[in-house]
Write a protein that holds these residues in place. Sequence first.
Motif, PDB file in Angstrom:
ATOM      1  N   ALA A  91       3.141 -11.596   6.664  1.00 44.23           N
ATOM      2  CA  ALA A  91       4.324 -12.164   6.278  1.00 44.23           C
ATOM      3  C   ALA A  91       4.778 -12.479   4.736  1.00 44.23           C
ATOM      4  O   ALA A  91       6.086 -12.126   4.458  1.00 44.23           O
ATOM      5  CB  ALA A  91       4.475 -13.668   6.918  1.00 44.23           C
ATOM      6  N   PRO A  92       4.025 -12.867   3.872  1.00 41.16           N
ATOM      7  CA  PRO A  92       4.403 -13.327   2.559  1.00 41.16           C
ATOM      8  C   PRO A  92       4.343 -11.892   1.717  1.00 41.16           C
ATOM      9  O   PRO A  92       3.434 -10.950   1.842  1.00 41.16           O
ATOM     10  CB  PRO A  92       3.243 -14.231   2.041  1.00 41.16           C
ATOM     11  CG  PRO A  92       2.105 -13.857   2.961  1.00 41.16           C
ATOM     12  CD  PRO A  92       2.786 -13.419   4.373  1.00 41.16           C
ATOM     13  N   SER A  93       5.194 -11.937   0.621  1.00 43.00           N
ATOM     14  CA  SER A  93       4.886 -11.007  -0.443  1.00 43.00           C
ATOM     15  C   SER A  93       3.801 -11.269  -1.292  1.00 43.00           C
ATOM     16  O   SER A  93       3.611 -12.582  -1.426  1.00 43.00           O
ATOM     17  CB  SER A  93       6.376 -10.828  -1.023  1.00 43.00           C
ATOM     18  OG  SER A  93       6.547 -12.073  -2.001  1.00 43.00           O
ATOM     19  N   ILE A  94       3.215 -10.585  -1.894  1.00 48.79           N
ATOM     20  CA  ILE A  94       2.120 -10.646  -2.807  1.00 48.79           C
ATOM     21  C   ILE A  94       2.227  -9.872  -4.145  1.00 48.79           C
ATOM     22  O   ILE A  94       2.381  -8.729  -4.100  1.00 48.79           O
ATOM     23  CB  ILE A  94       0.752 -10.488  -2.200  1.00 48.79           C
ATOM     24  CG1 ILE A  94       0.498 -11.322  -0.845  1.00 48.79           C
ATOM     25  CG2 ILE A  94      -0.313 -10.780  -3.229  1.00 48.79           C
ATOM     26  CD1 ILE A  94      -0.945 -11.036  -0.306  1.00 48.79           C
ATOM     27  N   SER A  95       2.528 -10.708  -5.207  1.00 50.55           N
ATOM     28  CA  SER A  95       3.011  -9.924  -6.358  1.00 50.55           C
ATOM     29  C   SER A  95       1.664  -9.482  -7.307  1.00 50.55           C
ATOM     30  O   SER A  95       1.860  -8.736  -8.118  1.00 50.55           O
ATOM     31  CB  SER A  95       3.917 -10.868  -7.291  1.00 50.55           C
ATOM     32  OG  SER A  95       3.324 -12.036  -7.645  1.00 50.55           O
ATOM     33  N   SER A  96       0.673 -10.086  -6.982  1.00 55.08           N
ATOM     34  CA  SER A  96      -0.784  -9.787  -7.740  1.00 55.08           C
ATOM     35  C   SER A  96      -1.185  -8.387  -7.022  1.00 55.08           C
ATOM     36  O   SER A  96      -1.029  -8.162  -5.804  1.00 55.08           O
ATOM     37  CB  SER A  96      -1.556 -10.874  -7.919  1.00 55.08           C
ATOM     38  OG  SER A  96      -1.955 -11.200  -6.458  1.00 55.08           O
ATOM     39  N   PRO A  97      -1.941  -7.593  -7.993  1.00 51.06           N
ATOM     40  CA  PRO A  97      -2.488  -6.352  -7.470  1.00 51.06           C
ATOM     41  C   PRO A  97      -3.489  -6.506  -6.247  1.00 51.06           C
ATOM     42  O   PRO A  97      -4.252  -7.894  -6.280  1.00 51.06           O
ATOM     43  CB  PRO A  97      -3.205  -5.787  -8.636  1.00 51.06           C
ATOM     44  CG  PRO A  97      -2.455  -6.375  -9.821  1.00 51.06           C
ATOM     45  CD  PRO A  97      -2.233  -7.953  -9.393  1.00 51.06           C
ATOM     46  N   ILE A  98      -3.421  -5.811  -5.350  1.00 47.22           N
ATOM     47  CA  ILE A  98      -4.536  -6.143  -4.260  1.00 47.22           C
ATOM     48  C   ILE A  98      -5.517  -4.509  -4.304  1.00 47.22           C
ATOM     49  O   ILE A  98      -4.626  -3.464  -4.449  1.00 47.22           O
ATOM     50  CB  ILE A  98      -3.738  -6.047  -2.929  1.00 47.22           C
ATOM     51  CG1 ILE A  98      -2.891  -7.218  -2.969  1.00 47.22           C
ATOM     52  CG2 ILE A  98      -4.787  -5.995  -1.854  1.00 47.22           C
ATOM     53  CD1 ILE A  98      -2.164  -7.377  -1.792  1.00 47.22           C
ATOM     54  N   PRO A  99      -6.673  -4.410  -4.275  1.00 47.31           N
ATOM     55  CA  PRO A  99      -7.041  -3.128  -4.392  1.00 47.31           C
ATOM     56  C   PRO A  99      -6.812  -2.476  -3.011  1.00 47.31           C
ATOM     57  O   PRO A  99      -6.245  -2.625  -1.893  1.00 47.31           O
ATOM     58  CB  PRO A  99      -8.355  -3.434  -3.786  1.00 47.31           C
ATOM     59  CG  PRO A  99      -8.872  -4.798  -4.310  1.00 47.31           C
ATOM     60  CD  PRO A  99      -7.531  -5.484  -3.957  1.00 47.31           C
ATOM     61  N   GLY A 100      -6.326  -1.360  -3.673  1.00 47.59           N
ATOM     62  CA  GLY A 100      -5.291  -0.079  -2.685  1.00 47.59           C
ATOM     63  C   GLY A 100      -3.907  -0.371  -2.822  1.00 47.59           C
ATOM     64  O   GLY A 100      -3.229   0.433  -2.393  1.00 47.59           O
ATOM     65  N   MET A 101      -3.424  -1.540  -3.240  1.00 46.23           N
ATOM     66  CA  MET A 101      -2.175  -1.876  -3.512  1.00 46.23           C
ATOM     67  C   MET A 101      -1.736  -2.548  -4.734  1.00 46.23           C
ATOM     68  O   MET A 101      -1.705  -3.506  -5.060  1.00 46.23           O
ATOM     69  CB  MET A 101      -1.618  -2.955  -2.496  1.00 46.23           C
ATOM     70  CG  MET A 101      -1.559  -2.430  -0.933  1.00 46.23           C
ATOM     71  SD  MET A 101      -1.194  -3.593   0.194  1.00 46.23           S
ATOM     72  CE  MET A 101       0.426  -3.047   0.629  1.00 46.23           C
ATOM     73  N   PRO A 102      -1.821  -1.630  -6.056  1.00 49.87           N
ATOM     74  CA  PRO A 102      -1.864  -2.171  -7.359  1.00 49.87           C
ATOM     75  C   PRO A 102      -0.698  -2.956  -7.694  1.00 49.87           C
ATOM     76  O   PRO A 102      -0.416  -3.686  -8.794  1.00 49.87           O
ATOM     77  CB  PRO A 102      -1.969  -0.995  -8.129  1.00 49.87           C
ATOM     78  CG  PRO A 102      -1.365   0.310  -7.053  1.00 49.87           C
ATOM     79  CD  PRO A 102      -1.905  -0.152  -5.761  1.00 49.87           C
ATOM     80  N   HIS A 103       0.534  -2.734  -6.904  1.00 55.79           N
ATOM     81  CA  HIS A 103       1.739  -3.646  -7.145  1.00 55.79           C
ATOM     82  C   HIS A 103       1.797  -4.676  -6.194  1.00 55.79           C
ATOM     83  O   HIS A 103       3.094  -5.044  -6.112  1.00 55.79           O
ATOM     84  CB  HIS A 103       3.021  -2.602  -7.237  1.00 55.79           C
ATOM     85  CG  HIS A 103       2.740  -1.367  -8.136  1.00 55.79           C
ATOM     86  ND1 HIS A 103       2.647  -1.490  -9.414  1.00 55.79           N
ATOM     87  CD2 HIS A 103       2.809  -0.177  -7.899  1.00 55.79           C
ATOM     88  CE1 HIS A 103       2.674  -0.090 -10.012  1.00 55.79           C
ATOM     89  NE2 HIS A 103       2.593   0.535  -9.161  1.00 55.79           N
ATOM     90  N   GLY A 104       0.939  -4.994  -5.393  1.00 56.62           N
ATOM     91  CA  GLY A 104       1.041  -6.118  -4.580  1.00 56.62           C
ATOM     92  C   GLY A 104       1.766  -5.743  -3.336  1.00 56.62           C
ATOM     93  O   GLY A 104       1.743  -4.305  -2.921  1.00 56.62           O
ATOM     94  N   LYS A 105       2.494  -6.282  -2.474  1.00 55.56           N
ATOM     95  CA  LYS A 105       2.905  -5.988  -1.225  1.00 55.56           C
ATOM     96  C   LYS A 105       4.263  -6.626  -0.965  1.00 55.56           C
ATOM     97  O   LYS A 105       4.624  -7.857  -1.542  1.00 55.56           O
ATOM     98  CB  LYS A 105       1.972  -6.068   0.091  1.00 55.56           C
ATOM     99  CG  LYS A 105       1.492  -7.495   0.294  1.00 55.56           C
ATOM    100  CD  LYS A 105       0.870  -7.647   1.708  1.00 55.56           C
ATOM    101  CE  LYS A 105       1.235  -8.813   2.412  1.00 55.56           C
ATOM    102  NZ  LYS A 105       2.665  -8.905   2.875  1.00 55.56           N
ATOM    103  N   LYS A 106       5.120  -6.104  -0.189  1.00 51.48           N
ATOM    104  CA  LYS A 106       6.384  -6.864  -0.008  1.00 51.48           C
ATOM    105  C   LYS A 106       6.145  -7.598   1.270  1.00 51.48           C
ATOM    106  O   LYS A 106       5.221  -7.406   2.138  1.00 51.48           O
ATOM    107  CB  LYS A 106       7.465  -5.590   0.437  1.00 51.48           C
ATOM    108  CG  LYS A 106       7.908  -4.770  -0.716  1.00 51.48           C
ATOM    109  CD  LYS A 106       8.478  -3.708  -0.161  1.00 51.48           C
ATOM    110  CE  LYS A 106       9.012  -2.645  -1.433  1.00 51.48           C
ATOM    111  NZ  LYS A 106       9.772  -1.389  -0.929  1.00 51.48           N
ATOM    112  N   ALA A 107       6.932  -8.694   1.441  1.00 53.63           N
ATOM    113  CA  ALA A 107       7.186  -9.573   2.625  1.00 53.63           C
ATOM    114  C   ALA A 107       7.170  -8.703   3.848  1.00 53.63           C
ATOM    115  O   ALA A 107       8.152  -7.607   3.787  1.00 53.63           O
ATOM    116  CB  ALA A 107       8.362 -10.487   2.736  1.00 53.63           C
TER     117      ALA A 107
END
Length: 87
Positions: free
Chosen positions: A18-34
Amino acid sequence: MNTSTMACRLGCGACCIAPSISSPIPGMPHGKKAGERCIQLDNNNLCKLFGDESRPKVCSDFSATIDVCGTSNAQALQLITELEQMT
């Protein structure tokens, strides 16, 4: 509002969708959208990075509380989505 900490429901995954995450995640360097499923969420809705130092701080800092997670996985997804839309 009841903000008491509760045990996280294994296999819920609402906080990883559900939430957006603005920090990098391994495999998702730009975070993720809600509403986007985190790439680190497995088929059983468990975090592949749980306990790993590469897990984003925002994720490890999340505390399951009744006002955010409700009483079911479906309610958690609904409540976290509503909170994301309000912020």
